[in-house]
Write a protein that holds these residues in place. Structure first.
Motif, PDB file in Angstrom:
ATOM      1  N   PRO A  85     -17.161  61.006 -10.067  1.00  0.00           N
ATOM      2  CA  PRO A  85     -17.564  59.612  -9.827  1.00  0.00           C
ATOM      3  C   PRO A  85     -18.577  59.116 -10.857  1.00  0.00           C
ATOM      4  CG  PRO A  85     -18.715  61.056  -8.323  1.00  0.00           C
ATOM      5  CD  PRO A  85     -17.785  61.940  -9.113  1.00  0.00           C
ATOM      6  N   GLY A  86     -18.171  59.084 -12.111  1.00  0.00           N
ATOM      7  CA  GLY A  86     -19.039  58.629 -13.186  1.00  0.00           C
ATOM      8  C   GLY A  86     -18.950  57.128 -13.383  1.00  0.00           C
ATOM      9  N   ALA A  87     -19.189  56.672 -14.629  1.00  0.00           N
ATOM     10  CA  ALA A  87     -19.122  55.237 -14.923  1.00  0.00           C
ATOM     11  C   ALA A  87     -17.707  54.708 -14.738  1.00  0.00           C
ATOM     12  CB  ALA A  87     -19.605  54.977 -16.349  1.00  0.00           C
ATOM     13  N   LYS A  88     -16.718  55.570 -14.957  1.00  0.00           N
ATOM     14  CA  LYS A  88     -15.320  55.218 -14.695  1.00  0.00           C
ATOM     15  C   LYS A  88     -14.692  56.295 -13.818  1.00  0.00           C
ATOM     16  CE  LYS A  88     -14.358  52.397 -18.794  1.00  0.00           C
ATOM     17  NZ  LYS A  88     -13.426  52.160 -19.923  1.00  0.00           N
ATOM     18  N   VAL A  89     -13.742  55.877 -12.970  1.00  0.00           N
ATOM     19  CA  VAL A  89     -13.089  56.825 -12.059  1.00  0.00           C
ATOM     20  C   VAL A  89     -11.582  56.642 -12.112  1.00  0.00           C
ATOM     21  CG1 VAL A  89     -15.021  57.005 -10.449  1.00  0.00           C
ATOM     22  CG2 VAL A  89     -13.316  55.220 -10.119  1.00  0.00           C
ATOM     23  N   ASP A  90     -10.870  57.680 -11.644  1.00  0.00           N
ATOM     24  CA  ASP A  90      -9.424  57.596 -11.443  1.00  0.00           C
ATOM     25  C   ASP A  90      -9.172  57.545  -9.937  1.00  0.00           C
ATOM     26  OD1 ASP A  90      -9.188  57.870 -14.170  1.00  0.00           O
ATOM     27  OD2 ASP A  90      -8.774  60.028 -14.090  1.00  0.00           O
ATOM     28  N   MET A  91      -8.235  56.707  -9.521  1.00  0.00           N
ATOM     29  CA  MET A  91      -7.983  56.498  -8.101  1.00  0.00           C
ATOM     30  C   MET A  91      -6.498  56.693  -7.786  1.00  0.00           C
ATOM     31  SD  MET A  91      -8.911  53.083  -5.892  1.00  0.00           S
ATOM     32  CE  MET A  91     -10.608  53.130  -6.450  1.00  0.00           C
ATOM     33  N   MET A  92      -6.216  57.366  -6.685  1.00  0.00           N
ATOM     34  CA  MET A  92      -4.835  57.559  -6.250  1.00  0.00           C
ATOM     35  C   MET A  92      -4.324  56.271  -5.601  1.00  0.00           C
ATOM     36  SD  MET A  92      -5.209  61.377  -4.643  1.00  0.00           S
ATOM     37  CE  MET A  92      -3.499  61.515  -4.158  1.00  0.00           C
ATOM     38  N   GLU A  93      -3.182  55.806  -6.057  1.00  0.00           N
ATOM     39  CA  GLU A  93      -2.615  54.573  -5.499  1.00  0.00           C
ATOM     40  C   GLU A  93      -1.993  54.872  -4.141  1.00  0.00           C
ATOM     41  OE1 GLU A  93      -0.188  51.020  -7.525  1.00  0.00           O
ATOM     42  OE2 GLU A  93       1.042  52.797  -7.158  1.00  0.00           O
ATOM     43  N   ARG A  94      -2.178  53.977  -3.201  1.00  0.00           N
ATOM     44  CA  ARG A  94      -1.586  54.119  -1.873  1.00  0.00           C
ATOM     45  C   ARG A  94      -1.094  52.749  -1.398  1.00  0.00           C
ATOM     46  NH1 ARG A  94      -6.945  54.769   2.076  1.00  0.00           N
ATOM     47  NH2 ARG A  94      -7.854  52.764   1.520  1.00  0.00           N
ATOM     48  N   VAL A  95      -0.102  52.767  -0.543  1.00  0.00           N
ATOM     49  CA  VAL A  95       0.450  51.525   0.004  1.00  0.00           C
ATOM     50  C   VAL A  95       0.621  51.688   1.513  1.00  0.00           C
ATOM     51  CG1 VAL A  95       1.660  50.835  -2.104  1.00  0.00           C
ATOM     52  CG2 VAL A  95       2.823  52.305  -0.437  1.00  0.00           C
ATOM     53  N   SER A  96       0.696  50.560   2.203  1.00  0.00           N
ATOM     54  CA  SER A  96       0.927  50.578   3.643  1.00  0.00           C
ATOM     55  C   SER A  96       2.095  49.651   3.961  1.00  0.00           C
ATOM     56  CB  SER A  96      -0.327  50.109   4.393  1.00  0.00           C
ATOM     57  OG  SER A  96      -0.071  50.065   5.774  1.00  0.00           O
ATOM     58  N   HIS A  97       2.983  50.133   4.829  1.00  0.00           N
ATOM     59  CA  HIS A  97       4.140  49.334   5.238  1.00  0.00           C
ATOM     60  C   HIS A  97       4.027  48.871   6.688  1.00  0.00           C
ATOM     61  CE1 HIS A  97       6.019  50.465   1.467  1.00  0.00           C
ATOM     62  NE2 HIS A  97       5.796  51.748   1.748  1.00  0.00           N
ATOM     63  N   ASP A  98       2.848  49.152   7.300  1.00  0.00           N
ATOM     64  CA  ASP A  98       2.668  48.734   8.697  1.00  0.00           C
ATOM     65  C   ASP A  98       1.302  48.072   8.892  1.00  0.00           C
ATOM     66  OD1 ASP A  98       1.119  50.940   8.334  1.00  0.00           O
ATOM     67  OD2 ASP A  98       2.050  52.162   9.894  1.00  0.00           O
ATOM     68  N   TYR A  99       0.930  47.253   7.910  1.00  0.00           N
ATOM     69  CA  TYR A  99      -0.306  46.459   7.997  1.00  0.00           C
ATOM     70  C   TYR A  99      -1.558  47.323   8.163  1.00  0.00           C
ATOM     71  CZ  TYR A  99       3.253  42.910   8.688  1.00  0.00           C
ATOM     72  OH  TYR A  99       4.362  42.116   8.542  1.00  0.00           O
ATOM     73  N   ASN A 100      -1.645  48.372   7.336  1.00  0.00           N
ATOM     74  CA  ASN A 100      -2.830  49.226   7.213  1.00  0.00           C
ATOM     75  C   ASN A 100      -3.042  50.201   8.372  1.00  0.00           C
ATOM     76  OD1 ASN A 100      -3.413  47.988   4.778  1.00  0.00           O
ATOM     77  ND2 ASN A 100      -4.898  46.567   5.664  1.00  0.00           N
ATOM     78  N   TRP A 101      -2.070  50.358   9.271  1.00  0.00           N
ATOM     79  CA  TRP A 101      -2.217  51.384  10.303  1.00  0.00           C
ATOM     80  C   TRP A 101      -2.048  52.767   9.697  1.00  0.00           C
ATOM     81  CZ3 TRP A 101      -4.088  50.635  15.070  1.00  0.00           C
ATOM     82  CH2 TRP A 101      -4.128  49.328  15.553  1.00  0.00           C
ATOM     83  N   THR A 102      -1.145  52.915   8.739  1.00  0.00           N
ATOM     84  CA  THR A 102      -0.971  54.186   8.019  1.00  0.00           C
ATOM     85  C   THR A 102      -0.783  53.888   6.535  1.00  0.00           C
ATOM     86  OG1 THR A 102       1.434  54.158   8.329  1.00  0.00           O
ATOM     87  CG2 THR A 102       0.122  55.318  10.005  1.00  0.00           C
ATOM     88  N   PHE A 103      -1.082  54.889   5.706  1.00  0.00           N
ATOM     89  CA  PHE A 103      -0.936  54.748   4.254  1.00  0.00           C
ATOM     90  C   PHE A 103      -0.040  55.863   3.718  1.00  0.00           C
ATOM     91  CE2 PHE A 103      -5.080  52.751   5.077  1.00  0.00           C
ATOM     92  CZ  PHE A 103      -4.909  51.540   4.415  1.00  0.00           C
ATOM     93  N   THR A 104       0.691  55.544   2.653  1.00  0.00           N
ATOM     94  CA  THR A 104       1.457  56.561   1.932  1.00  0.00           C
ATOM     95  C   THR A 104       1.068  56.500   0.462  1.00  0.00           C
ATOM     96  OG1 THR A 104       3.291  55.000   1.640  1.00  0.00           O
ATOM     97  CG2 THR A 104       3.428  56.526   3.508  1.00  0.00           C
ATOM     98  N   TYR A 105       1.064  57.660  -0.184  1.00  0.00           N
ATOM     99  CA  TYR A 105       0.690  57.721  -1.601  1.00  0.00           C
ATOM    100  C   TYR A 105       1.933  57.562  -2.472  1.00  0.00           C
ATOM    101  CZ  TYR A 105      -3.755  59.384   0.164  1.00  0.00           C
ATOM    102  OH  TYR A 105      -4.950  59.477   0.831  1.00  0.00           O
TER     103      TYR A 105
END
Length: 518
Positions: free
Chosen positions: A98-118
């Motif tokens: 967690p330095g000045a720049k970070v890498d983040m895993m992309e995730r999406v939700s198909h049920d309005y944020n109740w669950t997420f998939t990568y």
């Protein structure tokens, strides 16, 4: 200069801290926004009850319907109907240092944020404006990492015992002597968890028959510690010295409820930097009141140690005060030092007492040796004992970044809370729909920010919180400011009318403090 005159020469430097009032129209629209969300929430609950809409929230089983509910009604309502809509703004998985720049895993939700998939995609080089990496010691290369790796190969990762049994290493002793020297106190003790440093040590210091005077915006760890202690708790308005002095006078004049006996101890709980407001404690005035009324002072420097003062020694150093005037100096290693854990510093008698009676000392496992070495190396760097001026340069760089970033945001027309020297920079959003919108729009532009809403803030004072770092270059800050300016125009966030109301001049209602008694 005005503050120096008005406060009887207590301040050796200008103290510029202001909170701009919320425009009336914005406040009204914010309440209307929450009202609309609440109405739709009840409508959706009605639809779920009649099986028109699928119910995905946690509920009691049918055979438990006559039991005491596990979930409080409003909290559950708020979670499923308001928080769930913008849940994608929190708990985002990071897959880099967690330095000045970070890498983040992309995730999406198909049920309005109740669950997420990568998705499997990694978003690279996001400018990190959310981590408490004030001095940039969260690194995977450099002297701290090399020293920690060397200690890891020698001591291993875990200690598997408490300090009072087989877990007291020479590294722990070295760390505590170094921290005591860094703070300018007689002795210090280190703990493996910052939160527990507060919540487990306050009960060891005060108990039944004692009085705690706590700032209304103190961190949850201080609040929990105060409640666990069994002492009477009274709340004073945030950073308001008139409110604090009134409570001190009342405590001395009236004593304990019913019996009217004098309090055994009066302990004032304050923080160095308040992490949601960006304000700095009025420490010279607090110390003056503490001396006048013969009470004790507990100072939580979680966010200020390393981040304030000419030599990075925190809010005491920032105001040029004597560390001996603070009875209990608490801080954490999780922010400026890029490690984990916390410490308490003070007189030798205090630390010896805590070694015996603190639950955190007696029952918690010792700190991991590589973490201890990370702290030792970073503290020596700040003190200049590593033979370089890197630590001093980082402290100065953080101060420059803070002033530049705050000034530019104010010039753009945003409402910014807090002190001009605080690296915690809250930008006010107010309306509930803008919490999620701001976080998402900034992420689209490769800027990682923290957005904050109820219950961490008052329900109408939602905000984005930026944390500055010495690792941020001017180019990074300019890129972030450009994108913030663009999103501010898009979401119409530039509410400022530049009618700044200094906190010292805020009206104080004598009836607003709360009291809890056994």
């Amino acid at each position: 200069i005005n503050h120096i005159i008005h406060n009887g020469g207590l301040y050796k430097r200008p103290f510029n801290e202001a909170f701009e009032e919320t425009p009336m129209l914005v406040a009204v629209l914010t309440y209307v926004g929450y009202g609309v969300l609440t109405l739709f929430g009840y409508l959706r609950d009605f639809m779920r009850q009649w099986k028109i809409e699928k119910c995905q929230n946690a509920t009691e089983r049918e055979e438990q319907k006559d039991f005491v509910p596990l979930y409080q009604d409003f909290e559950n309502f708020y979670n499923r109907n308001l928080y769930m809509r913008i849940r994608d703004s929190w708990n985002r998985p990071i897959c880099s240092v967690p330095g000045a720049k970070v890498d983040m895993m992309e995730r999406v939700s198909h049920d309005y944020n109740w669950t997420f998939t990568y998705t499997g995609r990694v978003i690279k080089d996001i400018i990190n404006m959310g981590s408490y990496n004030y001095l940039g010691f969260a690194q995977k290369t450099g002297p701290c990492q090399e020293a920690a790796a060397k200690v890891l190969s020698q001591y291993g990762a875990g200690v598997c015992s408490t300090r009072q049994e087989m877990g007291n290493l020479d590294k722990h002793e070295e760390l505590e002597k170094l921290v005591a020297r860094f703070l300018g106190v007689e002795s210090a003790m280190a703990y493996g968890m910052g939160f527990a440093t507060n919540s487990m040590n306050i009960p060891a210091l005060v108990g039944k028959g004692c009085l705690i005077l706590s700032d209304e915006l103190n961190h949850a760890s201080l609040v929990l510690g105060a409640r666990l202690s069994g002492a009477t708790i009274r709340i004073f308005k945030h950073n308001n010295m008139q409110s604090l002095e009134k409570l001190l006078k009342d405590a001395i004049v009236h004593g304990q409820p019913r019996t009217r006996r004098p309090w055994k101890k009066i302990l004032i709980l304050v923080e160095g930097i308040y992490s949601m407001e960006g304000s700095i404690v009025r420490l010279p005035e607090v110390i003056a009141l503490k001396k006048k009324y013969k009470s004790y002072l507990y100072l939580d420097e979680a966010h200020s140690i390393g981040a304030l003062g000419p030599s990075g020694r925190g809010v005491v150093d920032y105001f040029g005060l004597n560390p001996e005037d603070v009875d209990v100096m608490m801080g954490t290693f999780t922010k400026s030092f890029g490690a984990a854990g916390g410490y308490i510093g003070g007189k030798k008698e205090l630390i010896d007492y805590l070694r015996t009676y603190s639950h955190s000392a007696a029952y918690a496992t010792s700190m991991s040796p590589p973490v201890v070495e990370q702290i030792i190396t970073s503290v020596k760097c700040i003190m200049g004992e590593d033979g370089t001026t890197i630590g001093e340069a980082r402290v100065q760089q953080l101060a420059e970044n803070t002033r530049y970033f705050r000034r530019r945001l104010k010039e753009m027309g945003f409402i910014i809370y807090g002190n001009e020297d605080s690296p915690v920079v809250p930008l006010m959003l107010y309306m509930p729909a803008k919490i999620g919108a701001f976080g998402r729009e900034m992420l689209k532009r490769n800027i990682g920010v923290v957005v904050v809403g109820f219950p961490a803030t008052p329900i109408i004072e939602s905000r984005a919180r930026f944390c500055l770092s010495a690792a941020h270059t001017k180019e990074m800050l300019d890129t972030a400011l450009k994108e913030i300016n663009e999103v501010g125009d898009l979401l119409q966030l530039k509410y400022s009318r530049r009618r700044l109301v200094p906190l010292l001049d805020r009206p104080f209602d004598e009836t607003t403090y709360e009291e809890t008694e056994d």
